[in-house]
Enzyme design. Structure first.
Site, PDB file in Angstrom:
ATOM      1  N   ASP A  72      51.043  37.709  41.346  1.00  0.00           N
ATOM      2  CA  ASP A  72      52.325  37.993  40.691  1.00  0.00           C
ATOM      3  C   ASP A  72      52.990  39.079  41.531  1.00  0.00           C
ATOM      4  O   ASP A  72      52.388  40.146  41.754  1.00  0.00           O
ATOM      5  CB  ASP A  72      52.113  38.556  39.282  1.00  0.00           C
ATOM      6  N   HIS A  99      44.422  35.681  44.130  1.00  0.00           N
ATOM      7  CA  HIS A  99      43.790  34.360  44.071  1.00  0.00           C
ATOM      8  C   HIS A  99      43.961  33.605  45.385  1.00  0.00           C
ATOM      9  O   HIS A  99      44.838  33.934  46.201  1.00  0.00           O
ATOM     10  CB  HIS A  99      44.379  33.566  42.905  1.00  0.00           C
ATOM     11  N   SER A 147      50.017  47.434  44.969  1.00  0.00           N
ATOM     12  CA  SER A 147      49.885  47.230  46.398  1.00  0.00           C
ATOM     13  C   SER A 147      50.677  46.020  46.863  1.00  0.00           C
ATOM     14  O   SER A 147      51.595  45.577  46.188  1.00  0.00           O
ATOM     15  CB  SER A 147      48.415  47.103  46.785  1.00  0.00           C
TER      16      SER A 147
END
Length: 265
Positions: free
Chosen positions: A86, A142, A227
């Site tokens: 995201d 992911h 980050s």
């Protein structure tokens, strides 16, 4: 003067010992008292989390929370590369002769970003996304493709902020900060997943250190605090989704573009 002051404060707060103190507190039981404040401040979507907030033992445990199954639909088309996180897109574009041009006003060479890796020649005319995760975002990373591990590298470095201020006013943040790079071979070539540490990040961790392959969407790693991920595709293998543009917000599992059939290994 204000920018110089902010830069000085950033330099001082980017020291590893500061991060260790912040990280130690965030992992302590006492820090769980701050979870409700964190939720309110960043408007966290609490219904997405795997557990109720009261069940998390620390602020760090909540920050690195997993989501309930089905919260992030995965585009399963074989030729599609998905967003691994995201995030907000802070750069999207072709790599020009081994350089990412004009990332918030700065150029980044693959030589610096990938620490002179012999693999960088595969990416000198590829495609790149820079994906910024704010504290509001879900912070697990992911697999953007289904594939196997080719190589991984951990590069020690600074922990400068990777927000707009850091990218615009700190020289070479993406290639000076701590980085963890995962090279993944897939059906259409190879991708490099560059996980860039940031201010107050005590570590970047693999979900399973022994994993050597992933299916698209598998939980691969996670950040502690905010980050950035830099995602690189091999030369001549990828076409970006034309609907995506700089500044767009993407969700993990969302289509970033497609691999070219003529690049199939």
């Amino acid at each position: 003067m204000a920018k110089q002051w902010l830069r000085l404060m950033t330099e001082l707060s980017s020291r590893k010992w500061v991060c260790r103190i912040v990280g130690s507190f965030a992992q302590s039981g006492a820090s769980r008292l701050f979870i409700p404040t964190f939720i309110r401040t960043y408007q966290i979507q609490t219904h997405e989390a795997e557990q109720e907030w009261q069940e998390y033992r620390s602020l760090n445990a909540y920050f690195t929370r997993k989501l309930k199954a089905g919260m992030r639909p995965i585009d399963t088309n074989a030729e599609v590369m998905i967003s691994p996180v995201d995030a907000r897109i802070t750069f999207t574009g072709p790599i020009t002769a081994g350089t990412l041009l004009n990332v918030k006003g700065q150029d980044y060479t693959l030589d610096e970003l990938l620490n002179r890796s012999p693999r960088l020649e595969k990416y000198t005319h590829g495609y790149a996304f820079v994906l910024y995760l704010s504290p509001t975002d879900y912070h697990r990373i992911h697999a953007p493709v289904s594939g196997t591990l080719v190589e991984k590298e951990h590069l020690r470095g600074k922990v400068y902020p990777v927000n707009d201020f850091g990218l615009q006013h700190m020289r070479g943040v993406l290639s000076r900060n701590e980085r963890q790079i995962t090279y993944i071979a897939h059906e259409y070539g190879e991708v490099a997943l560059v996980k860039v540490g940031a201010m107050n990040v005590s570590s970047i961790k693999y979900t399973d250190d022994k994993a050597v392959s992933w299916e698209k969407g598998d939980d691969l790693a996670y950040f502690e605090f905010g980050s950035t991920v830099v995602l690189l595709t091999e030369n001549g293998t990828f076409e970006p989704d034309p609907a995506l543009k700089l500044g767009d917000v993407v969700k993990m599992g969302q289509r970033l573009g497609c691999f070219r059939h003529d690049s199939k290994a």
